[in-house]
Scaffold this motif. Structure first.
Motif, PDB file in Angstrom:
ATOM      1  N   TYR A 132      27.372 -63.164  -3.754  1.00 50.88           N
ATOM      2  CA  TYR A 132      28.688 -63.628  -3.282  1.00 50.88           C
ATOM      3  C   TYR A 132      29.720 -63.745  -4.396  1.00 50.88           C
ATOM      4  N   ASP A 133      29.289 -63.927  -5.646  1.00 49.55           N
ATOM      5  CA  ASP A 133      30.265 -64.187  -6.709  1.00 49.55           C
ATOM      6  C   ASP A 133      31.172 -62.998  -6.995  1.00 49.55           C
ATOM      7  N   LYS A 134      30.773 -61.796  -6.629  1.00 47.33           N
ATOM      8  CA  LYS A 134      31.695 -60.651  -6.785  1.00 47.33           C
ATOM      9  C   LYS A 134      32.894 -60.831  -5.845  1.00 47.33           C
ATOM     10  N   ILE A 135      32.651 -61.453  -4.687  1.00 48.96           N
ATOM     11  CA  ILE A 135      33.723 -61.688  -3.720  1.00 48.96           C
ATOM     12  C   ILE A 135      34.686 -62.747  -4.277  1.00 48.96           C
ATOM     13  N   VAL A 136      34.099 -63.766  -4.890  1.00 47.89           N
ATOM     14  CA  VAL A 136      34.919 -64.825  -5.496  1.00 47.89           C
ATOM     15  C   VAL A 136      35.738 -64.244  -6.648  1.00 47.89           C
TER      16      VAL A 136
END
Ligand code: NAP
Length: 256
Positions: free
Chosen positions: A216-220
């Protein structure tokens, strides 16, 4: 708890014989928890990852040979529970499972991990497939492509695109000049994702809506850098008792 009470509690746990369709962290977590509870667990892996992370219990590797092969395997092994904990985009094996157990009296539990939701600051463009996703990229885009090894070809074939392909295994399509290949395995942290986007001058992220925390951190990072995300929506999967988390799967088994 006194020893006699523990003995009674153990007597109340009826071991199940479960086949877990795996290849995900959720599947490993379920296998580990069920084995710890004394159940007879076999996890099935597709065999596409060369050094897979191995869960507790038995492990078998490779396709079953379609619906019929899976049905024969289930009947011969005598499983009474089938747990589909495959990735949300692994649609074929889930459809095969649904058809394979028809009429066998095997309990079918399907883990459907919730997808990510758009938040303030996100600039998502929704696509129903990777083929549609490629059409959303403007000419000259610098792309971070994170859709796995099988479907990168349509992006790599466009001569006006460049960027980074990241997957666990080598993509099936040749990587041309202009593209950097990164072979890596989640989880990825925010700082890492932010540096990756910046260092490679990425203008667009292409992602499957996989859900979960590991990727998910790529989205953040894209949100913070105000980069558009081409988000490939999930295929439909059907059938089974649908639950949202490994803990829900364990709770259902505990009730059996
Ligand atoms: P898929 O398109 O749904 O399945 C293609 C074929 O691979 C199936 O028909 C089956 O072959 C075999 N297969 C798939 N999963 C299997 C399993 N767990 N055990 C035994 N055979 C399996 O699947 P996929 O998208 O290629 O994904 C393969 C595996 O990687 C899955 O287990 C999935 O959980 C994991 N994974 C997929 C993604 C993704 O984005 N697709 C991401 C992360 C992990 P037969 O018909 O011969 O039985």
């Amino acid at each position: 708890m006194s020893l006699s009470l523990i003995a009674v509690a153990e007597l109340l746990v009826m071991p199940v014989k479960a086949l877990i369709l795996g290849g995900t962290k959720d599947a490993r977590d379920i296998a580990d928890a069920l084995v710890a509870r004394g159940h007879d667990v076999t996890t099935s892996l597709a065999g596409v990852t060369r050094q897979p992370l191995i869960p507790s219990g038995r492990v078998r590797v490779g396709g079953f040979g379609g619906v019929q092969g899976l049905r024969v395997h289930i009947e011969e092994a005598g499983y009474n529970v089938l747990i589909d904990a495959t990735h949300p985009f692994a649609a074929q094996i889930s459809a095969n499972a649904l058809h394979a157990i028809a009429g066998l009296g095997v309990r079918h539990i399907r883990l459907s991990r919730p997808g990510w939701e758009m938040e303030e600051g996100d600039q998502w463009v929704s696509a129903t497939s990777t083929r549609e996703a490629v059409d959303h990229l403007p000419a000259g885009s610098r792309v971070l492509l994170t859709i796995g090894r099988k479907e990168a070809g349509v992006f790599l074939d466009r001569p006006d695109l460049s960027g980074v392909v990241r997957s666990i295994e080598l993509p099936t399509h040749e990587i041309g000049s202009g593209w950097t290949l990164i072979l890596d395995r989640p989880p990825f942290e925010l700082e890492h994702e932010t540096s990756l986007l910046k260092d490679h001058g990425i203008t667009h992220l292409v992602s499957k809506n996989s859900g979960g925390g590991a990727t998910y951190d790529k989205i953040v990072a894209a949100r913070q850098l105000r980069l558009p995300v081409i988000m490939v929506e999930r295929p439909r999967k059907g059938g089974g008792e649908v639950v949202n988390s490994p803990a829900d799967v364990i709770a259902l088994i505990d009730q059996m």
